[in-house]
Design a protein around this motif. Structure first.
Motif, short mmCIF file in Angstrom:
data_model
loop_
_atom_site.label_atom_id
_atom_site.label_comp_id
_atom_site.label_asym_id
_atom_site.label_seq_id
_atom_site.Cartn_x
_atom_site.Cartn_y
_atom_site.Cartn_z
N MET A 184 7.91 6.13 -4.39
CA MET A 184 8.35 5.19 -3.37
C MET A 184 7.36 4.02 -3.24
N ILE A 185 6.06 4.30 -3.37
CA ILE A 185 5.06 3.23 -3.29
C ILE A 185 5.24 2.27 -4.45
N THR A 186 5.35 2.82 -5.68
CA THR A 186 5.41 1.98 -6.89
C THR A 186 6.78 1.34 -7.09
N GLY A 187 7.74 1.74 -6.29
CA GLY A 187 9.07 1.15 -6.37
C GLY A 187 9.38 0.31 -5.15
N PHE A 188 9.94 0.94 -4.13
CA PHE A 188 10.34 0.25 -2.91
C PHE A 188 9.15 -0.40 -2.22
N GLY A 189 7.99 0.27 -2.26
CA GLY A 189 6.80 -0.27 -1.60
C GLY A 189 6.36 -1.59 -2.19
N ILE A 190 6.24 -1.66 -3.51
CA ILE A 190 5.83 -2.90 -4.18
C ILE A 190 6.87 -3.99 -3.96
N LEU A 191 8.14 -3.61 -4.05
CA LEU A 191 9.21 -4.60 -3.84
C LEU A 191 9.11 -5.22 -2.46
N GLN A 192 8.90 -4.39 -1.44
CA GLN A 192 8.83 -4.90 -0.08
C GLN A 192 7.57 -5.72 0.17
N ILE A 193 6.46 -5.30 -0.42
CA ILE A 193 5.22 -6.06 -0.24
C ILE A 193 5.36 -7.47 -0.78
N VAL A 194 5.87 -7.56 -2.03
CA VAL A 194 6.06 -8.89 -2.64
C VAL A 194 7.07 -9.69 -1.84
N LEU B 238 4.84 0.40 5.75
CA LEU B 238 3.73 1.15 6.35
C LEU B 238 4.01 2.65 6.31
N THR B 239 5.25 3.03 6.60
CA THR B 239 5.62 4.44 6.57
C THR B 239 5.49 4.99 5.15
N ILE B 240 6.03 4.25 4.19
CA ILE B 240 6.00 4.69 2.78
C ILE B 240 4.57 4.81 2.29
N PHE B 241 3.73 3.83 2.64
CA PHE B 241 2.36 3.86 2.16
C PHE B 241 1.56 4.97 2.82
N GLN B 242 1.83 5.24 4.10
CA GLN B 242 1.13 6.34 4.76
C GLN B 242 1.47 7.66 4.09
N GLN B 243 2.76 7.89 3.82
CA GLN B 243 3.17 9.13 3.18
C GLN B 243 2.72 9.16 1.73
N SER C 46 -10.08 4.28 -4.31
CA SER C 46 -9.68 5.13 -5.44
C SER C 46 -8.16 5.25 -5.52
N LYS C 47 -7.49 5.26 -4.37
CA LYS C 47 -6.03 5.36 -4.36
C LYS C 47 -5.40 4.08 -4.90
N LEU C 48 -5.97 2.92 -4.54
CA LEU C 48 -5.46 1.64 -5.06
C LEU C 48 -5.68 1.57 -6.58
N LYS C 49 -6.83 2.06 -7.04
CA LYS C 49 -7.08 2.10 -8.49
C LYS C 49 -6.07 3.00 -9.19
N PHE C 50 -5.73 4.10 -8.54
CA PHE C 50 -4.74 5.03 -9.07
C PHE C 50 -3.39 4.33 -9.25
N ILE C 51 -2.98 3.57 -8.22
CA ILE C 51 -1.71 2.84 -8.29
C ILE C 51 -1.76 1.79 -9.38
#
Length: 581
Positions: free
Chosen positions: A131-141, A299-304, A3-8
């Motif tokens: 942070m997830i939708t910004g820095f998090g996505i950037l770092q994942i890609v 990992l830190t950003i996604f946990q928070q 549900s959280k991934l769907k939210f994102i």
């Protein structure tokens, strides 16, 4: 988690073209990053050759490296702009959705959740989502692309050495993953403590005058210190885990360089590597360590952030009383009060109450009528008017606006015809003019500002302020007296005309002369089609057409002022006391 991934995905899909551009820019960034070592290798190997054969090519390679470096700056900056901007837009949109949702909740929600807790969710939790939708996505890609291209380039140069490099990466990743699992537990605890601390801080600051009056500084300080210490302890536990994990990640590059220098140096001695190839391989090892370090931050950003999403989802998923109701047409709103309001055996019990606050209330409010409501403290007067203005929602078949049942109407539709000046006056930290005009932008009609200031008996006092209507009233109107705040609140209600104006004890903080003036302007000059006035002042009640006397949530008596002098002991007693004084 699903549900959280769907939210994102739901929120990022709206800005998919921004993210698509950012991902393409990131792909170019990684491609340029892994291409530069190729030319560095060629250039170093040229240095080992003859000067005549390699001078021109050497200069060409240097120019290419410089051009690639400049391109890297451009595409890297572009990737961050294209990904960080939609993250900020998502943050803005979520805060708007949260505010609208919170505004639709009833008294029960805010009884269960403190103001500080709500503010913490809006600020801290939504910042985690940003942070997830910004820095998090950037770092994942960036990690996915880097861990695809960089190992491929390393494998082309030395497959065996690449396998050696993977071993410390796997060991460190496992340690980091275990540490992150523990850290998320303390992150949950810390966010809960932060919400409680915010709630107590706001509560104590709002009640600062009470703390001073009762000299209970020690109690307030102890309560804040207790939560603050707990927040510190939980923060230190998170910091302790992070201080163990982050050095592992940050030193991964150094570990890989030592490993490459050891094994790669032996390759050079055995003539299996050139100096240029070894230099390129060291550059690739440095590039490989960066996404692994970024993985720790991700990992830190996604946990928070996941904790924040869970908190935000709790609010957004909660059903408001009007969520399933469609707004009525603008033309229908004007007809809601055409035949007045009718109450039929209205009863209401608060969500946390064990007995009805109102019971078996029946009367009507006709257009043009002035209704008075009186009774002892706790008789249910405020509960009754909050049913009339849509703040409290009684059950079906008890309250009707014309032919429409109140349960079928949205609260904002009810409040287009009914406005309330409550005894709990609230002013915003803004100018007097903006406080009076607040909420009038979408109104069907507006009265003249100077006229409503006069009718609310505030014109003379406004003239004494150096900045007139631009005077700032301070936090919650702290710069003004109780009577001044009440009159500004009355002016706010008068500024936007309505069918039903409800005045909840608005004459309590004004002197006798001001009261007479307000009665004349509001009651006798028809400030609205109909008036409902809650008061225990006989001078006010005598101006009404019909009076309801409440006692313990029931109607003890009702009728005209003259009729109540015969029927109601309570009305007769307060009339006698006030006439004597």
């Amino acid at each position: 988690m699903q549900s959280k991934l769907k939210f994102i995905l739901h929120h990022t899909h709206r800005y998919r073209w921004w993210y698509t551009g950012g991902i393409l820019a990131l792909a170019l960034t990684v491609w340029v990053s892994v291409t530069i070592p190729v030319y560095i290798q060629r250039t170093i190997d040229l240095m080992a050759g003859s000067k005549e054969a390699g001078a021109d090519l050497f200069r060409t390679n240097i120019l290419i490296i410089a051009g690639l470096a400049i391109s890297l700056i451009v595409v890297r900056s572009l990737s961050r702009i294209l990904i960080f901007v939609p993250a900020r837009l998502i943050e803005r949109r979520l805060k708007g959705e949260m505010f609208r949702k919170l505004s639709s909740f009833g008294k029960d929600y805010f009884d269960e959740n403190s103001t500080g807790s709500v503010i913490s969710r809006i600020n801290n939790d939504i910042n985690g989502i940003r942070m997830i939708t910004g820095f998090g996505i950037l770092q994942i890609v960036n990690i996915i692309l880097s861990l695809s291209l960089t190992p491929y380039k390393m494998w082309q140069l030395a497959p065996a050495l690449t396998l050696y490099c993977i071993i410390p990466m796997i060991v460190i990743f496992v340690i980091v993953r275990i540490g992150m699992t523990v850290m998320v537990k303390y992150t949950h605890l810390r966010m809960g403590t932060l919400q409680r601390l915010s709630g107590k801080t706001i509560s104590f600051l709002s009640g600062n005058s009470v703390i001073k009056s009762f000299n209970i500084y020690g109690y307030a300080e102890h309560e804040i210190e207790q939560e603050n210490t707990k927040l510190f302890d939980e923060g230190m536990k998170i910091t302790g885990i992070r201080s163990f994990i982050m050095p592992l990640l940050s030193n991964l590059g150094q570990i890989l360089k030592i490993l490459v220098l050891l094994v790669g140096g032996l390759y050079v001695i055995d003539a299996r590597f050139t100096i240029g190839e070894l230099t390129a391989y060291i550059a690739y090892a440095a590039l490989l360590s960066q996404p692994i370090m970024g993985l720790g931050w991700v990992l830190t950003i996604f946990q928070q952030g996941m904790v924040g999403i869970d908190s935000v989802q709790t609010i957004l998923a909660r059903k408001g009383p009007d969520d399933d109701k469609a707004p009525i047409a603008e033309t229908q709103k004007t007809d809601l009060f055409k035949d007045g309001i009718r109450l039929e055996k209205l009863s209401y019990t608060y969500h946390n109450g064990n007995k009805p606050a109102l019971e078996d209330i029946s009367f009507s409010i006709k257009p043009g009528q002035v209704i008075g409501i009186t009774g002892q403290v706790g008789a249910g007067k405020t509960s009754l008017i909050n049913c009339l203005n849509g703040y409290l929602r009684p059950e079906k078949g008890m309250l009707f606006f014309g032919s429409k049942d109140a349960t079928d109407l949205r609260s904002d539709d009810i409040r287009t015809i009914a406005r309330t000046v409550s005894q709990e006056v609230f002013l915003f930290s803004d100018s007097i003019e903006n406080n009076v005009k607040f909420g009038s932008a979408d109104a069907r009609q507006q009265n003249n500002f100077d006229e409503v200031i006069y009718r609310s008996a505030f014109r003379d006092e406004l003239a004494r302020f150096p900045q007139k209507e631009e005077t700032l009233v301070g936090e919650k109107g702290i710069m003004l007296s109780g009577g001044q705040k009440q009159r500004i609140s009355l002016a706010r209600a008068l500024y936007t005309p309505c069918e039903l104006l409800i005045l909840d004890d608005v004459f309590s903080a004004v002197d006798t002369d001001t009261e007479r003036f307000l009665i004349k302007q509001v009651v006798e000059n028809n400030a609205a089609q109909s008036l409902v006035i809650i008061s225990n002042r006989i001078s006010v009640l005598e101006k009404t057409d019909h009076i309801i006397v409440l006692e313990e949530g029931r109607i003890a008596a009702q009728g005209s002022p003259k009729e109540l002098e015969q029927q109601s002991d309570f009305y007769r007693e307060i009339a006698k006391l006030q006439k004597e004084h």
